[in-house]
Design an enzyme around this catalytic site. Structure first.
Site, PDB file in Angstrom:
ATOM      1  N   ARG A 144       2.126  24.706  10.687  1.00 46.62           N
ATOM      2  CA  ARG A 144       2.095  24.128   9.345  1.00 46.62           C
ATOM      3  C   ARG A 144       3.064  22.942   9.307  1.00 46.62           C
ATOM      4  NH1 ARG A 144       2.424  29.788   8.730  1.00 46.62           N
ATOM      5  NH2 ARG A 144       0.637  30.726   7.621  1.00 46.62           N
ATOM      6  N   LYS A 169       5.815  30.996   7.149  1.00 47.91           N
ATOM      7  CA  LYS A 169       5.336  31.514   5.875  1.00 47.91           C
ATOM      8  C   LYS A 169       5.563  33.023   5.827  1.00 47.91           C
ATOM      9  CE  LYS A 169       1.365  31.221   2.778  1.00 47.91           C
ATOM     10  NZ  LYS A 169      -0.024  30.738   2.620  1.00 47.91           N
ATOM     11  N   HIS A 275      -2.944  20.151   6.735  1.00 41.42           N
ATOM     12  CA  HIS A 275      -3.356  21.532   6.991  1.00 41.42           C
ATOM     13  C   HIS A 275      -4.705  21.592   7.703  1.00 41.42           C
ATOM     14  CE1 HIS A 275      -1.763  25.514   6.233  1.00 41.42           C
ATOM     15  NE2 HIS A 275      -2.988  25.963   6.009  1.00 41.42           N
ATOM     16  N   ARG A 278      -4.354  22.271  11.326  1.00 38.10           N
ATOM     17  CA  ARG A 278      -4.203  23.698  11.620  1.00 38.10           C
ATOM     18  C   ARG A 278      -5.573  24.383  11.608  1.00 38.10           C
ATOM     19  NH1 ARG A 278      -0.544  28.150  11.120  1.00 38.10           N
ATOM     20  NH2 ARG A 278      -1.240  29.798   9.726  1.00 38.10           N
ATOM     21  N   HIS A 301      -0.964  34.829  10.815  1.00 35.37           N
ATOM     22  CA  HIS A 301      -1.608  35.498   9.685  1.00 35.37           C
ATOM     23  C   HIS A 301      -1.274  36.990   9.699  1.00 35.37           C
ATOM     24  CE1 HIS A 301      -4.995  32.245   9.418  1.00 35.37           C
ATOM     25  NE2 HIS A 301      -3.893  31.874   8.805  1.00 35.37           N
ATOM     26  N   TYR A 310     -12.610  31.265   9.746  1.00 28.34           N
ATOM     27  CA  TYR A 310     -13.007  30.261  10.728  1.00 28.34           C
ATOM     28  C   TYR A 310     -14.322  30.609  11.416  1.00 28.34           C
ATOM     29  CZ  TYR A 310      -8.291  28.712   9.829  1.00 28.34           C
ATOM     30  OH  TYR A 310      -7.152  28.288   9.197  1.00 28.34           O
TER      31      TYR A 310
END
Length: 330
Positions: A144, A169, A275, A278, A301, A310
Site C-alpha cells: 500500500r 493495515k 491502490h 496493488r 489480508h 481478484y
C-alpha cells in the site's frame, strides 16, 4: 509529518483527548485513531454538538441511517462509522448500545481497477528517478502507499530477499518478496539515504521520527542509518509532538500526483490510483498460477474472501468463457 500522533495535554479533561488517550493505550494504529475521531466528531455535529453521554442507541441508529439515506455512503464507510461509535460507547464509555437497527447502505459489487502488464509498462515509461522506483516497488510487492512510504532502510533484507512491512493495515507486520530487478536501484537508494543522513547529522539534524515506545527502548536508534526512511523527504520539517526539526518520509500527495500524471501521459483511460498497482500485483500473480492463500499472505489480508475478489477479474478478458462472437466465421 501528518502521520505522527500529536501530543495530548497532560491531565486534559476534554472528552476527545481522553478518548484519544484510551485509543493509544489500547494499541490501535494512528490511522484508526484518525478515522474513529473523524466519525465521532461527525456524530456529535449531527446531533447539534450534544455530548455523547446524553445520546444513546436511537441516536446512533439515526446517524447511521442518515449516512445511508442522505449521504449515500457505501456499506464499508457506514461500517467504519459504526465501528468508531461502538468503540466509543462500549470500550471507552462502558455503555452497552444493544442490537442496533438502522438502514443499511447498499452493497454494490465493484471490481477493482487493474492495469494490464502493458499498461504497467506504459506507466513506468513516464516516470523517472525515485518515483519510478516507488511505483515499480508497489506493483512488484503489493505494498500500500502508506506502507511503502513508511519503509525504513532496515526493512529491505537483501540476504533473505524479503521486504518487512511494519505496522501495516490493522497494525500487523508481514513480509513480501523483494523483486530481483529492483535490487540495484534499491541499493543506490540506500546509498543516497546514507549520504543525506550524514549531511543532516553535520547540519545538526539527523534524528528520525520513532514511535514513543521505540524511542524509549532504543534511545540511539533515531540517529542510526538503519532506522532512516527509505524514501526521505526533500526538506526538513517540524515534528508536531516535540517541535524538533527532522527529516520525515516523502508526502503521499507527491506520489499520488506523479502516478496521476503518468497514467494520463500513458494514454490510459482508467482511474489513476496507487491502490490499483496493488490490485494489479494480486491479479497478475493469480493469472500466473499462484494460489489464493499465498497471495492473501503477501497482501496481508486477514480474510481470504477479501482476496477472492481478484478471481472475478482474472475470469474476464479471455481468462474464462470464450465469447460466441469469436466463433463466427469471418
Amino acid at each position: 509529518m501528518d502521520d505522527i500522533r500529536p501530543t495530548i495535554t497532560p491531565g486534559s479533561k476534554r472528552f476527545l483527548d481522553q478518548l484519544r488517550l484510551h485509543i493509544r493505550q489500547n494499541g490501535l494504529a494512528y490511522r484508526t485513531e484518525q478515522t474513529y475521531l473523524f466519525w465521532i466528531k461527525n456524530f456529535i455535529r449531527y446531533h447539534s454538538r450534544q455530548h455523547p453521554k446524553n445520546l444513546g442507541s436511537q441516536d446512533i441508529e439515526a446517524f447511521l441511517s442518515h449516512l445511508a439515506e442522505q449521504r449515500n455512503c457505501s456499506v464499508s464507510t457506514q461500517r467504519i462509522a459504526l465501528n468508531a461509535l461502538v468503540y466509543m460507547y462500549k470500550r471507552f464509555m462502558a455503555v452497552d448500545v444493544g442490537d442496533l437497527k438502522f438502514s443499511p447502505a447498499p452493497t454494490p459489487k465493484r471490481l477493482p481497477v487493474v492495469y494490464s502488464r502493458d499498461e504497467i509498462a506504459a506507466i513506468l515509461s513516464q516516470l523517472r528517478g525515485v518515483h519510478r522506483l516507488q511505483v515499480e516497488l508497489m506493483y512488484g510487492t503489493g505494498l500500500r502507499k502508506a506502507e511503502l512510504l513508511s519503509l525504513r532502510v532496515k526493512d529491505i533484507d537483501f540476504g533473505s530477499n524479503n521486504i518487512f512491512v511494519r505496522g501495516g493495515k490493522g497494525n500487523k507486520d508481514r513480509t513480501t518478496m523483494l523483486p530481483q530487478r529492483l535490487i540495484s536501484r534499491l541499493t543506490q537508494q540506500i546509498e543516497h539515504v546514507k549520504r543525506l543522513h550524514e549531511q543532516d547529522v553535520l547540519d545538526g539534524y539527523g534524528e528520525v521520527y520513532l514511535p514513543n515506545a521505540l524511542s524509549k527502548k532504543y534511545p540511539s536508534a533515531a540517529t542510526d542509518i538503519a532506522w532512516q526512511f527509505l524514501f526521505p523527504s526533500t526538506t526538513i520539517g517540524k515534528d508536531p509532538r516535540s517541535g524538533t526539526l527532522r527529516r520525515h518520509h516523502l508526502h503521499p500527495s507527491a506520489l499520488s500526483k506523479q502516478i496521476r500524471k503518468a497514467v494520463q501521459a500513458a494514454g490510459i483511460h482508467k482511474p489513476a490510483r496507487s491502490h490499483s498497482l496493488r490490485h494489479s500485483f494480486a491479479t497478475h500473480l493469480l493469472e500466473a498460477g499462484y494460489n489464493l492463500r499465498t497471495i492473501q499472505e503477501l497482501l496481508g489480508h486477514s480474510d481470504i474472501s477479501t482476496t477472492e475478489i481478484y478471481t472475478h477479474v482474472v475470469n474476464r478478458g479471455g481468462k474464462g468463457v470464450l465469447s460466441p462472437a469469436d466463433s463466427l466465421a469471418s
